[in-house]
Design a protein around this motif. Structure first.
Motif, PDB file in Angstrom:
ATOM      1  N   MET A 149       0.834  -1.200   0.000  1.00 18.51           N
ATOM      2  CA  MET A 149       0.000   0.000   0.000  1.00 18.51           C
ATOM      3  C   MET A 149       0.870   1.252   0.000  1.00 18.51           C
ATOM      4  O   MET A 149       0.608   2.195  -0.738  1.00 18.51           O
ATOM      5  CB  MET A 149      -0.927   0.006   1.211  1.00 18.51           C
ATOM      6  CG  MET A 149      -1.749   1.273   1.360  1.00 18.51           C
ATOM      7  SD  MET A 149      -2.930   1.540   0.020  1.00 18.51           S
ATOM      8  CE  MET A 149      -4.341   0.670   0.691  1.00 18.51           C
ATOM      9  N   HIS A 150       1.894   1.260   0.805  1.00 17.98           N
ATOM     10  CA  HIS A 150       2.719   2.467   0.930  1.00 17.98           C
ATOM     11  C   HIS A 150       3.466   2.818  -0.354  1.00 17.98           C
ATOM     12  O   HIS A 150       3.867   3.968  -0.534  1.00 17.98           O
ATOM     13  CB  HIS A 150       3.641   2.372   2.141  1.00 17.98           C
ATOM     14  CG  HIS A 150       2.900   2.604   3.423  1.00 17.98           C
ATOM     15  ND1 HIS A 150       2.573   3.856   3.888  1.00 17.98           N
ATOM     16  CD2 HIS A 150       2.363   1.724   4.308  1.00 17.98           C
ATOM     17  CE1 HIS A 150       1.889   3.756   5.001  1.00 17.98           C
ATOM     18  NE2 HIS A 150       1.742   2.478   5.281  1.00 17.98           N
ATOM     19  N   THR A 151       3.609   1.861  -1.282  1.00 17.96           N
ATOM     20  CA  THR A 151       4.231   2.180  -2.577  1.00 17.96           C
ATOM     21  C   THR A 151       3.272   2.976  -3.466  1.00 17.96           C
ATOM     22  O   THR A 151       3.701   3.542  -4.471  1.00 17.96           O
ATOM     23  CB  THR A 151       4.684   0.911  -3.329  1.00 17.96           C
ATOM     24  OG1 THR A 151       3.533   0.161  -3.743  1.00 17.96           O
ATOM     25  CG2 THR A 151       5.613   0.063  -2.479  1.00 17.96           C
ATOM     26  N   LEU A 152       1.988   3.002  -3.103  1.00 13.19           N
ATOM     27  CA  LEU A 152       0.954   3.674  -3.901  1.00 13.19           C
ATOM     28  C   LEU A 152       0.574   5.043  -3.349  1.00 13.19           C
ATOM     29  O   LEU A 152      -0.242   5.734  -3.946  1.00 13.19           O
ATOM     30  CB  LEU A 152      -0.310   2.806  -3.941  1.00 13.19           C
ATOM     31  CG  LEU A 152      -0.161   1.381  -4.470  1.00 13.19           C
ATOM     32  CD1 LEU A 152      -1.420   0.583  -4.203  1.00 13.19           C
ATOM     33  CD2 LEU A 152       0.172   1.411  -5.958  1.00 13.19           C
ATOM     34  N   LEU A 153       1.168   5.407  -2.217  1.00 15.04           N
ATOM     35  CA  LEU A 153       0.688   6.578  -1.490  1.00 15.04           C
ATOM     36  C   LEU A 153       1.626   7.767  -1.524  1.00 15.04           C
ATOM     37  O   LEU A 153       2.852   7.627  -1.467  1.00 15.04           O
ATOM     38  CB  LEU A 153       0.457   6.215  -0.017  1.00 15.04           C
ATOM     39  CG  LEU A 153      -0.566   5.132   0.267  1.00 15.04           C
ATOM     40  CD1 LEU A 153      -0.622   4.861   1.756  1.00 15.04           C
ATOM     41  CD2 LEU A 153      -1.923   5.520  -0.279  1.00 15.04           C
ATOM     42  N   GLU A 154       0.987   8.908  -1.536  1.00 13.21           N
ATOM     43  CA  GLU A 154       1.664  10.183  -1.334  1.00 13.21           C
ATOM     44  C   GLU A 154       1.690  10.507   0.159  1.00 13.21           C
ATOM     45  O   GLU A 154       2.639  11.078   0.667  1.00 13.21           O
ATOM     46  CB  GLU A 154       0.871  11.244  -2.101  1.00 13.21           C
ATOM     47  CG  GLU A 154       1.492  12.582  -2.231  1.00 13.21           C
ATOM     48  CD  GLU A 154       0.659  13.415  -3.193  1.00 13.21           C
ATOM     49  OE1 GLU A 154      -0.253  14.126  -2.723  1.00 13.21           O
ATOM     50  OE2 GLU A 154       0.926  13.343  -4.410  1.00 13.21           O
ATOM     51  N   ARG A 155       0.609  10.112   0.845  1.00 13.16           N
ATOM     52  CA  ARG A 155       0.460  10.429   2.269  1.00 13.16           C
ATOM     53  C   ARG A 155      -0.480   9.419   2.917  1.00 13.16           C
ATOM     54  O   ARG A 155      -1.423   8.947   2.298  1.00 13.16           O
ATOM     55  CB  ARG A 155      -0.120  11.836   2.376  1.00 13.16           C
ATOM     56  CG  ARG A 155      -0.300  12.343   3.775  1.00 13.16           C
ATOM     57  CD  ARG A 155      -0.645  13.820   3.710  1.00 13.16           C
ATOM     58  NE  ARG A 155      -1.626  14.159   4.722  1.00 13.16           N
ATOM     59  CZ  ARG A 155      -2.457  15.165   4.647  1.00 13.16           C
ATOM     60  NH1 ARG A 155      -2.455  15.949   3.587  1.00 13.16           N
ATOM     61  NH2 ARG A 155      -3.301  15.414   5.599  1.00 13.16           N
ATOM     62  N   PHE A 156      -0.197   9.109   4.181  1.00 15.93           N
ATOM     63  CA  PHE A 156      -1.009   8.179   4.962  1.00 15.93           C
ATOM     64  C   PHE A 156      -1.224   8.786   6.339  1.00 15.93           C
ATOM     65  O   PHE A 156      -0.310   9.385   6.912  1.00 15.93           O
ATOM     66  CB  PHE A 156      -0.273   6.839   5.104  1.00 15.93           C
ATOM     67  CG  PHE A 156      -0.920   5.892   6.072  1.00 15.93           C
ATOM     68  CD1 PHE A 156      -1.999   5.134   5.699  1.00 15.93           C
ATOM     69  CD2 PHE A 156      -0.433   5.774   7.372  1.00 15.93           C
ATOM     70  CE1 PHE A 156      -2.603   4.258   6.590  1.00 15.93           C
ATOM     71  CE2 PHE A 156      -1.025   4.907   8.270  1.00 15.93           C
ATOM     72  CZ  PHE A 156      -2.106   4.147   7.882  1.00 15.93           C
TER      73      PHE A 156
END
Length: 98
Positions: free
Chosen positions: A82-89
């Motif tokens: 998931m974190h490879t797809l995100l700008e921000r979490f």
């Protein structure tokens, strides 16, 4: 009652992939015997592209949930993907105000 809220801000062009990955993570949760939670998709305005919420009866129920997902290699991989797809979490833990 405790509510965990996670907000996912997708990289450009990745909103559908973020939604699909959140669905996979919720399926993993269900296989682990954890509540799947509820997934929301932005339809307009500012804010996260995808939002996930899960309600727990108590803080100790939430802590047990954290332990179970933390012990799962499959869930850990889903989180990393998931974190490879995100700008921000963002993760928020809230309770109803008396």
């Amino acid at each position: 009652m405790i509510i965990e809220i996670t907000n996912y801000y997708a990289l450009p062009g990745q909103a559908d992939a973020v939604l699909a990955q959140r669905r996979r993570a919720s399926e993993i949760r269900a296989r682990l015997g954890l509540p799947a939670g509820r997934i929301f998709k932005k339809i307009e305005g500012t804010g996260p592209d995808v939002r996930w919420e899960c309600v727990f009866d108590s803080r100790s129920d939430y802590e047990r949930d954290l332990t179970a997902r933390g012990a799962s290699e499959e869930f850990t991989r889903a989180r990393q993907d998931m974190h490879t797809l995100l700008e921000r979490f963002e993760r928020h833990l809230q309770q109803e105000a008396p």
